[in-house]
Design a protein around this motif. Structure first.
Motif, PDB file in Angstrom:
ATOM      1  N   GLY A  71     -44.574 -20.223  37.478  1.00 39.52           N
ATOM      2  CA  GLY A  71     -43.114 -20.194  37.488  1.00 39.52           C
ATOM      3  C   GLY A  71     -42.519 -20.193  36.090  1.00 39.52           C
ATOM      4  O   GLY A  71     -41.581 -19.442  35.805  1.00 39.52           O
ATOM      5  N   VAL A  72     -43.061 -21.015  35.212  1.00 40.51           N
ATOM      6  CA  VAL A  72     -42.539 -21.088  33.845  1.00 40.51           C
ATOM      7  C   VAL A  72     -42.796 -19.782  33.097  1.00 40.51           C
ATOM      8  O   VAL A  72     -41.934 -19.304  32.353  1.00 40.51           O
ATOM      9  N   VAL A  73     -43.960 -19.192  33.303  1.00 45.16           N
ATOM     10  CA  VAL A  73     -44.241 -17.898  32.672  1.00 45.16           C
ATOM     11  C   VAL A  73     -43.261 -16.844  33.189  1.00 45.16           C
ATOM     12  O   VAL A  73     -42.712 -16.053  32.405  1.00 45.16           O
ATOM     13  N   LEU A  74     -43.013 -16.836  34.490  1.00 44.99           N
ATOM     14  CA  LEU A  74     -42.069 -15.860  35.056  1.00 44.99           C
ATOM     15  C   LEU A  74     -40.634 -16.112  34.596  1.00 44.99           C
ATOM     16  O   LEU A  74     -39.856 -15.165  34.452  1.00 44.99           O
ATOM     17  N   ILE A  75     -40.284 -17.368  34.356  1.00 43.10           N
ATOM     18  CA  ILE A  75     -38.956 -17.668  33.796  1.00 43.10           C
ATOM     19  C   ILE A  75     -38.838 -17.059  32.406  1.00 43.10           C
ATOM     20  O   ILE A  75     -37.813 -16.479  32.054  1.00 43.10           O
ATOM     21  N   GLY A  76     -39.902 -17.181  31.619  1.00 39.73           N
ATOM     22  CA  GLY A  76     -39.899 -16.560  30.290  1.00 39.73           C
ATOM     23  C   GLY A  76     -39.777 -15.052  30.361  1.00 39.73           C
ATOM     24  O   GLY A  76     -39.041 -14.434  29.596  1.00 39.73           O
ATOM     25  N   VAL A  77     -40.476 -14.439  31.302  1.00 37.38           N
ATOM     26  CA  VAL A  77     -40.397 -12.986  31.475  1.00 37.38           C
ATOM     27  C   VAL A  77     -39.002 -12.587  31.956  1.00 37.38           C
ATOM     28  O   VAL A  77     -38.418 -11.615  31.468  1.00 37.38           O
ATOM     29  N   ALA A  78     -38.464 -13.347  32.916  1.00 39.10           N
ATOM     30  CA  ALA A  78     -37.143 -13.023  33.466  1.00 39.10           C
ATOM     31  C   ALA A  78     -36.039 -13.201  32.426  1.00 39.10           C
ATOM     32  O   ALA A  78     -34.992 -12.555  32.528  1.00 39.10           O
ATOM     33  N   SER A  79     -36.259 -14.054  31.447  1.00 38.84           N
ATOM     34  CA  SER A  79     -35.232 -14.246  30.419  1.00 38.84           C
ATOM     35  C   SER A  79     -35.021 -12.975  29.597  1.00 38.84           C
ATOM     36  O   SER A  79     -33.966 -12.805  28.979  1.00 38.84           O
ATOM     37  N   ASN A  80     -35.987 -12.086  29.599  1.00 39.39           N
ATOM     38  CA  ASN A  80     -35.830 -10.816  28.876  1.00 39.39           C
ATOM     39  C   ASN A  80     -34.781  -9.918  29.511  1.00 39.39           C
ATOM     40  O   ASN A  80     -34.297  -8.991  28.872  1.00 39.39           O
ATOM     41  N   TYR A  81     -34.438 -10.173  30.778  1.00 40.51           N
ATOM     42  CA  TYR A  81     -33.416  -9.379  31.455  1.00 40.51           C
ATOM     43  C   TYR A  81     -31.999  -9.798  31.047  1.00 40.51           C
ATOM     44  O   TYR A  81     -31.048  -9.104  31.359  1.00 40.51           O
ATOM     45  N   LEU A  82     -31.870 -10.934  30.366  1.00 35.46           N
ATOM     46  CA  LEU A  82     -30.553 -11.423  29.960  1.00 35.46           C
ATOM     47  C   LEU A  82     -30.216 -10.911  28.569  1.00 35.46           C
ATOM     48  O   LEU A  82     -31.092 -10.735  27.727  1.00 35.46           O
ATOM     49  N   VAL A  83     -28.936 -10.698  28.333  1.00 36.17           N
ATOM     50  CA  VAL A  83     -28.478 -10.175  27.051  1.00 36.17           C
ATOM     51  C   VAL A  83     -27.942 -11.330  26.212  1.00 36.17           C
ATOM     52  O   VAL A  83     -27.175 -12.150  26.696  1.00 36.17           O
ATOM     53  N   GLY A  84     -28.346 -11.394  24.978  1.00 33.49           N
ATOM     54  CA  GLY A  84     -27.865 -12.427  24.061  1.00 33.49           C
ATOM     55  C   GLY A  84     -28.834 -13.594  23.961  1.00 33.49           C
ATOM     56  O   GLY A  84     -29.550 -13.921  24.895  1.00 33.49           O
ATOM     57  N   LYS A  85     -28.812 -14.229  22.789  1.00 35.86           N
ATOM     58  CA  LYS A  85     -29.740 -15.316  22.529  1.00 35.86           C
ATOM     59  C   LYS A  85     -29.345 -16.594  23.268  1.00 35.86           C
ATOM     60  O   LYS A  85     -30.193 -17.273  23.848  1.00 35.86           O
ATOM     61  N   LYS A  86     -28.060 -16.936  23.252  1.00 36.53           N
ATOM     62  CA  LYS A  86     -27.611 -18.176  23.889  1.00 36.53           C
ATOM     63  C   LYS A  86     -27.815 -18.170  25.399  1.00 36.53           C
ATOM     64  O   LYS A  86     -28.281 -19.175  25.945  1.00 36.53           O
ATOM     65  N   PRO A  87     -27.499 -17.091  26.109  1.00 35.52           N
ATOM     66  CA  PRO A  87     -27.784 -17.089  27.553  1.00 35.52           C
ATOM     67  C   PRO A  87     -29.271 -17.223  27.867  1.00 35.52           C
ATOM     68  O   PRO A  87     -29.647 -17.881  28.833  1.00 35.52           O
ATOM     69  N   LYS A  88     -30.121 -16.610  27.036  1.00 34.24           N
ATOM     70  CA  LYS A  88     -31.566 -16.726  27.245  1.00 34.24           C
ATOM     71  C   LYS A  88     -32.028 -18.165  27.085  1.00 34.24           C
ATOM     72  O   LYS A  88     -32.793 -18.680  27.902  1.00 34.24           O
ATOM     73  N   ILE A  89     -31.550 -18.830  26.038  1.00 34.78           N
ATOM     74  CA  ILE A  89     -31.942 -20.220  25.787  1.00 34.78           C
ATOM     75  C   ILE A  89     -31.446 -21.123  26.904  1.00 34.78           C
ATOM     76  O   ILE A  89     -32.192 -21.970  27.410  1.00 34.78           O
ATOM     77  N   ALA A  90     -30.197 -20.934  27.310  1.00 30.85           N
ATOM     78  CA  ALA A  90     -29.638 -21.749  28.396  1.00 30.85           C
ATOM     79  C   ALA A  90     -30.403 -21.516  29.692  1.00 30.85           C
ATOM     80  O   ALA A  90     -30.719 -22.472  30.419  1.00 30.85           O
ATOM     81  N   TYR A  91     -30.735 -20.255  29.982  1.00 34.36           N
ATOM     82  CA  TYR A  91     -31.481 -19.934  31.199  1.00 34.36           C
ATOM     83  C   TYR A  91     -32.852 -20.593  31.187  1.00 34.36           C
ATOM     84  O   TYR A  91     -33.274 -21.205  32.167  1.00 34.36           O
ATOM     85  N   ILE A  92     -33.552 -20.469  30.080  1.00 27.61           N
ATOM     86  CA  ILE A  92     -34.897 -21.047  29.992  1.00 27.61           C
ATOM     87  C   ILE A  92     -34.839 -22.565  30.119  1.00 27.61           C
ATOM     88  O   ILE A  92     -35.647 -23.165  30.833  1.00 27.61           O
TER      89      ILE A  92
END
Length: 113
Positions: A71-92
Motif C-alpha cells: 500500500g505504501v509503495v502504491l501511495i508513492g506511485v499514485a502521488s506521481n499523478y498529482l501536480v505540484g510538490k505540496k499536494p504530493k507531500i500532503a497526499y503521501i
C-alpha cells in the motif's frame, strides 16, 4: 474485522468509481491504494476462518504488514499523478498515516482474539 474491512473496501471503491464518473481519473488512482490494507486484512481473516490453527495471529499480522508495504509503495506511485510538490507531500503524509494507523488497528485486533 471482516465486516469493517468490507465496509472500508466498499467506501473507497465507491469513491474511486465516483471520481472516474466525473472524469477525475487522477483522483481515482490516488484513492485506490487505500483499499490494499483492508483487502489484505480480509484475506487474513478468511484464511483464519477456513484454515483455523494453521493461520496464527502472527501469520495474519504478517499478511497485513505485507499489505502495508504494498500500500505504501502504491501511495508513492499514485502521488506521481498529482501536480505540484505540496499536494504530493500532503497526499503521501495523509494517506501514509491513514494506512499505517489502520494497520496498527488491525494488528492490535489480531492479537486480541
Amino acid at each position: 474485522m471482516i465486516v469493517e474491512s468490507i465496509a472500508i473496501i466498499i467506501i473507497f471503491t465507491v469513491m474511486s468509481i465516483l471520481f472516474i464518473r466525473v472524469k477525475k481519473k487522477n483522483y481515482a488512482a490516488a484513492t485506490a491504494p487505500l483499499i490494499i490494507v483492508p483487502f489484505f486484512q480480509l484475506i487474513a481473516n478468511i484464511l483464519n476462518e477456513y484454515l483455523g490453527k494453521v493461520v496464527t495471529a502472527d501469520i495474519q499480522s504478517l499478511i497485513v504488514i505485507i499489505g502495508l508495504a504494498i500500500g505504501v509503495v502504491l501511495i508513492g506511485v499514485a502521488s506521481n499523478y498529482l501536480v505540484g510538490k505540496k499536494p504530493k507531500i500532503a497526499y503521501i503524509l495523509l494517506c501514509g498515516s491513514f494506512t499505517t494507523i489502520l494497520t496498527i488497528v488491525f494488528l492490535c485486533n489480531n492479537y486480541q482474539m
